[in-house]
Design a protein around this motif. Structure first.
Motif, short mmCIF file in Angstrom:
data_model
loop_
_atom_site.label_atom_id
_atom_site.label_comp_id
_atom_site.label_asym_id
_atom_site.label_seq_id
_atom_site.Cartn_x
_atom_site.Cartn_y
_atom_site.Cartn_z
N MET A 61 0.85 -1.18 0.00
CA MET A 61 0.00 0.00 0.00
C MET A 61 0.90 1.25 0.00
SD MET A 61 -3.39 0.45 2.44
CE MET A 61 -2.55 -0.16 3.86
N GLN A 62 0.57 2.17 -0.85
CA GLN A 62 1.33 3.41 -0.97
C GLN A 62 1.13 4.26 0.29
OE1 GLN A 62 0.05 5.71 -4.33
NE2 GLN A 62 0.85 7.61 -3.46
N ALA A 63 2.23 4.81 0.82
CA ALA A 63 2.14 5.70 1.99
C ALA A 63 1.32 6.93 1.63
CB ALA A 63 3.54 6.10 2.44
N ASP A 64 0.51 7.37 2.55
CA ASP A 64 -0.31 8.58 2.37
C ASP A 64 -1.19 8.53 1.12
OD1 ASP A 64 1.04 9.34 4.63
OD2 ASP A 64 2.22 10.90 3.66
N PHE A 65 -1.66 7.35 0.76
CA PHE A 65 -2.47 7.18 -0.45
C PHE A 65 -3.73 8.05 -0.44
CE2 PHE A 65 -3.96 4.07 2.59
CZ PHE A 65 -5.34 4.18 2.52
N TRP A 66 -4.25 8.37 0.74
CA TRP A 66 -5.47 9.14 0.84
C TRP A 66 -5.28 10.59 0.36
CZ3 TRP A 66 -2.55 7.30 4.78
CH2 TRP A 66 -1.95 8.25 5.62
N TYR A 67 -4.02 11.04 0.28
CA TYR A 67 -3.73 12.37 -0.25
C TYR A 67 -3.70 12.38 -1.78
CZ TYR A 67 -2.27 14.20 4.32
OH TYR A 67 -2.22 14.62 5.62
N THR A 68 -3.30 11.27 -2.36
CA THR A 68 -3.06 11.24 -3.80
C THR A 68 -4.14 10.54 -4.62
OG1 THR A 68 -1.77 9.19 -3.56
CG2 THR A 68 -0.56 11.29 -3.44
N LYS A 69 -5.02 9.81 -3.96
CA LYS A 69 -6.05 9.07 -4.68
C LYS A 69 -7.45 9.51 -4.25
CE LYS A 69 -3.56 4.72 -5.34
NZ LYS A 69 -3.69 3.25 -5.16
N SER A 70 -8.35 9.47 -5.18
CA SER A 70 -9.75 9.69 -4.82
C SER A 70 -10.28 8.38 -4.22
CB SER A 70 -10.57 10.05 -6.06
OG SER A 70 -10.69 8.93 -6.92
N LEU A 71 -11.43 8.45 -3.59
CA LEU A 71 -12.03 7.24 -3.01
C LEU A 71 -12.24 6.19 -4.10
CD1 LEU A 71 -14.62 8.85 -0.57
CD2 LEU A 71 -12.49 7.69 0.04
N GLU A 72 -12.62 6.62 -5.29
CA GLU A 72 -12.88 5.70 -6.39
C GLU A 72 -11.61 5.04 -6.91
OE1 GLU A 72 -14.01 8.95 -6.30
OE2 GLU A 72 -16.04 8.42 -5.72
#
Length: 144
Positions: A1-12
């Motif tokens: 899992m990419q670190a801080d993925f919630w900053y770079t990806k949309s929920l979709e």
């Protein structure tokens, strides 16, 4: 899992693993709710689902929860707008509203301990369904 993925990806754009990781494990969504018959207002209680481990704030039978608790809902990307009842601190709700994860969120801190210390989980605040009696006697405001 990419670190801080919630900053770079949309929920979709998130993988299923990333989506599941967003859940902070607070247990607030596992509390039973009432609907006021006159106003249709959602009313939160501190009555916990029978499967909620009230110390760890995790489901004690996550894999089989839907067959054991027919009212249990799976939080999915396509129905996020339907989950108005999710707590204001819920990562799914926060990110859908364009906000960031709180500083105590386990993805930011690496563990659930900061969430518990910040009083953001249900630990020590709930009663199991089997011991609750009338849910109307357990109305709360802190879980919304």
């Amino acid at each position: 899992m990419q670190a801080d993925f919630w900053y770079t990806k949309s929920l979709e754009q998130m993988t299923d693993k990333e989506w599941e990781a967003l859940c902070d494990g607070c247990g607030k969504c596992c509390l039973n709710k009432l609907i006021d018959e006159d106003t249709d207002e959602l009313i939160h209680t501190n009555v916990a689902c029978e499967l909620l481990n009230t110390h760890s704030c995790a489901c004690s039978n996550y894999e089989n929860r839907f067959s054991i608790v027919p009212d249990c809902l799976k939080i999915t990307r396509d129905k996020l707008d339907d989950y108005f009842w999710l707590p204001s601190t819920c990562a799914y709700r926060l990110l859908a509203e364009g906000q960031s994860l709180p500083s105590w969120h386990p993805l930011r801190t690496g563990s659930k301990s900061a969430m518990h210390k910040a009083g953001q989980s249900v630990r020590g605040k709930v009663v199991p369904e089997s011991k609750a009696g009338a849910w109307e006697d357990h109305i709360i405001t802190w879980a919304g």
